[in-house]
Design an enzyme around this catalytic site. Sequence first.
Site, PDB file in Angstrom:
ATOM      1  CB  SER A 108      -0.944  -0.013   1.195  1.00 18.56           C
ATOM      2  OG  SER A 108      -0.270   0.428   2.335  1.00 18.56           O
ATOM      3  CB  SER A 109       0.019   4.787  -0.640  1.00 18.26           C
ATOM      4  OG  SER A 109      -0.948   4.941   0.376  1.00 18.26           O
ATOM      5  CE  LYS A 141       1.378  -5.538   2.942  1.00 19.02           C
ATOM      6  NZ  LYS A 141       0.924  -6.745   2.252  1.00 19.02           N
ATOM      7  CG  HIS A 180      -9.483   2.015   5.577  1.00 13.79           C
ATOM      8  ND1 HIS A 180      -9.391   0.796   4.947  1.00 13.79           N
ATOM      9  CD2 HIS A 180      -8.349   2.140   6.304  1.00 13.79           C
ATOM     10  CE1 HIS A 180      -8.247   0.222   5.278  1.00 13.79           C
ATOM     11  NE2 HIS A 180      -7.602   1.005   6.100  1.00 13.79           N
TER      12      HIS A 180
HETATM   13  N1  LIG Z   1      -8.029  -1.841   1.897  1.00 14.88           N
HETATM   14  C1  LIG Z   1      -7.282  -0.900   1.361  1.00 14.88           C
HETATM   15  O1  LIG Z   1      -7.662   0.291   1.306  1.00 14.88           O
HETATM   16  C2  LIG Z   1      -5.960  -1.238   0.743  1.00 14.88           C
HETATM   17  C3  LIG Z   1      -5.294  -0.234   0.072  1.00 14.88           C
HETATM   18  C4  LIG Z   1      -4.083  -0.498  -0.490  1.00 14.88           C
HETATM   19  C5  LIG Z   1      -3.531  -1.753  -0.396  1.00 14.88           C
HETATM   20  N2  LIG Z   1      -4.170  -2.751   0.255  1.00 14.88           N
HETATM   21  C6  LIG Z   1      -3.448  -4.027   0.344  1.00 14.88           C
HETATM   22  O2  LIG Z   1      -4.176  -5.136  -0.135  1.00 14.88           O
HETATM   23  C7  LIG Z   1      -3.882  -6.294   0.634  1.00 14.88           C
HETATM   24  C8  LIG Z   1      -5.176  -6.889   1.153  1.00 14.88           C
HETATM   25  O3  LIG Z   1      -5.877  -5.886   1.869  1.00 14.88           O
HETATM   26  P1  LIG Z   1      -7.445  -5.975   2.176  1.00 14.88           P
HETATM   27  O4  LIG Z   1      -7.905  -4.595   2.426  1.00 14.88           O
HETATM   28  O5  LIG Z   1      -8.116  -6.812   1.166  1.00 14.88           O
HETATM   29  O6  LIG Z   1      -7.396  -6.736   3.582  1.00 14.88           O
HETATM   30  P2  LIG Z   1      -8.551  -7.653   4.258  1.00 14.88           P
HETATM   31  O7  LIG Z   1      -9.867  -7.242   3.738  1.00 14.88           O
HETATM   32  O8  LIG Z   1      -8.267  -7.628   5.708  1.00 14.88           O
HETATM   33  O9  LIG Z   1      -8.202  -9.102   3.676  1.00 14.88           O
HETATM   34  C9  LIG Z   1      -7.018  -9.765   4.004  1.00 14.88           C
HETATM   35  C10 LIG Z   1      -7.215 -11.239   3.748  1.00 14.88           C
HETATM   36  O10 LIG Z   1      -6.015 -11.948   4.132  1.00 14.88           O
HETATM   37  C11 LIG Z   1      -6.393 -13.078   4.908  1.00 14.88           C
HETATM   38  N3  LIG Z   1      -5.337 -13.433   5.851  1.00 14.88           N
HETATM   39  C12 LIG Z   1      -4.825 -12.678   6.853  1.00 14.88           C
HETATM   40  N4  LIG Z   1      -3.897 -13.358   7.526  1.00 14.88           N
HETATM   41  C13 LIG Z   1      -3.816 -14.591   6.935  1.00 14.88           C
HETATM   42  C14 LIG Z   1      -3.048 -15.742   7.188  1.00 14.88           C
HETATM   43  N5  LIG Z   1      -2.144 -15.785   8.185  1.00 14.88           N
HETATM   44  N6  LIG Z   1      -3.229 -16.826   6.401  1.00 14.88           N
HETATM   45  C15 LIG Z   1      -4.132 -16.807   5.395  1.00 14.88           C
HETATM   46  N7  LIG Z   1      -4.899 -15.743   5.099  1.00 14.88           N
HETATM   47  C16 LIG Z   1      -4.738 -14.638   5.871  1.00 14.88           C
HETATM   48  C17 LIG Z   1      -7.635 -12.631   5.638  1.00 14.88           C
HETATM   49  O11 LIG Z   1      -8.362 -13.729   6.098  1.00 14.88           O
HETATM   50  P3  LIG Z   1      -9.085 -13.600   7.553  1.00 14.88           P
HETATM   51  O12 LIG Z   1      -9.942 -12.367   7.478  1.00 14.88           O
HETATM   52  O13 LIG Z   1      -9.851 -14.874   7.662  1.00 14.88           O
HETATM   53  O14 LIG Z   1      -7.965 -13.465   8.538  1.00 14.88           O
HETATM   54  C18 LIG Z   1      -8.364 -11.840   4.545  1.00 14.88           C
HETATM   55  O15 LIG Z   1      -9.106 -12.702   3.706  1.00 14.88           O
HETATM   56  C19 LIG Z   1      -2.937  -5.839   1.751  1.00 14.88           C
HETATM   57  O16 LIG Z   1      -1.612  -6.164   1.397  1.00 14.88           O
HETATM   58  C20 LIG Z   1      -3.095  -4.340   1.783  1.00 14.88           C
HETATM   59  O17 LIG Z   1      -1.916  -3.673   2.131  1.00 14.88           O
HETATM   60  C21 LIG Z   1      -5.379  -2.521   0.833  1.00 14.88           C
END
Ligand SMILES: NC(=O)c1ccc[n+]([C@@H]2O[C@H](COP(=O)([O-])OP(=O)(O)OC[C@H]3O[C@@H](n4cnc5c(N)ncnc54)[C@H](OP(=O)(O)O)[C@@H]3O)[C@@H](O)[C@H]2O)c1
Length: 329
Positions: A108-109, A141, A180
Amino acid sequence: MDKTASIYVAGHRGLVGSAIVRNLRAAGFSNIVTRTHAELDLTDERATRGFFEAEKPEYVFMAAAKVGGIVANNTYPAQFIRDNLAIQTNVIHAAHLAGVTRLLFLGSSCIYPKLAAQPMREDALLTGPLEPTNRPYALAKIAGIEMCWSYNREYGTKFLAAMPTNLYGPGDNYHPTNSHVIPALLRKFHEAKLRGDATVTVWGSGTPRREFMYSDDMADACVFLMNLPDIRYQALLGSDENQSGRFEPPLVNIGTGTDVTIAELAQLVRQTTGFTGDIVFDASKPDGTPRKLMDVSLLTQTGWRARTPLAQGLCDAYAEFQQSESGKT
Ligand SMILES: NC(=O)c1ccc[n+]([C@@H]2O[C@H](COP(=O)([O-])OP(=O)(O)OC[C@H]3O[C@@H](n4cnc5c(N)ncnc54)[C@H](OP(=O)(O)O)[C@@H]3O)[C@@H](O)[C@H]2O)c1
């Protein structure tokens, strides 16, 4: 990617992973491999290796991570750095051993310095101190980007790191205190409308500028990148600094290239939810950094652009939020 290629989407139930799965399904990819956290804990090295050996995916979208807001990052810094380092180390190494063709690592940023010049270009990486509240997460990251780069150099893998801007969309976290800005505002205005409140108070002065991207657009960009012809994909993998003398990690920003003030966003959310009262800004609350915008020139050069205007994305997200709320009653 061939339509029958084996594609592993790690973290497929999250905001990012679920959008990638939706996009792949809609595009006709038929061999999408997923595991829930309960089925496969990616912090478990042996289990992760066993999974890759058995499934041998050809493509990997790395959207599994321990993710959270400021409060969670501040309260559990050890868990944030440990889990994320473990997840990405296990997945990247197992992907290399299993001969994965391409891997897209998502960050992420927050990897960019707190005072990076705006808009933030990929070469701002490692040029200054990070925001302290999420430094453990950001450093994990950054290590993930360096791992992709190092594996590409040493083993000839084709691992790319993509850094999306702030996202919102279906399946977002609408927790009242730990979410957020967009989901938090949608809930706040929605509940104020239901109660018939005269005003909604928004934290801060309303002047900071932020960039927001609909999660389905981000997923489209990820699938687009993964699908690029070899020569264009290879160009995004940067170069070996020892040979080129240039700092060119395999890194690409994903964003819309435009930002809005928090006041403009609040106004849009008011229209979206149909709240008819006034917006009050509580300037005694912290504003954070004045501007945070990604430079998306590199992505734009590949021929991809975000499609969903903020007003439309907010309407879609609000519809999904209302649906999920009505399912709870
Ligand atoms: N949301 C944003 O605004 C945003 C912006 C920029 C970048 N990102 C990036 O995108 C990526 C995903 O973000 P997201 O917002 O989609 O997060 P999220 O909604 O919290 O989803 C993360 C996923 O990873 C799984 N996970 C976590 N720990 C795990 C483990 N030990 N083993 C297997 N699965 C695991 C979680 O499963 P459980 O829920 O069952 O633990 C969930 O399905 C991250 O790298 C983040 O930095 C997100």
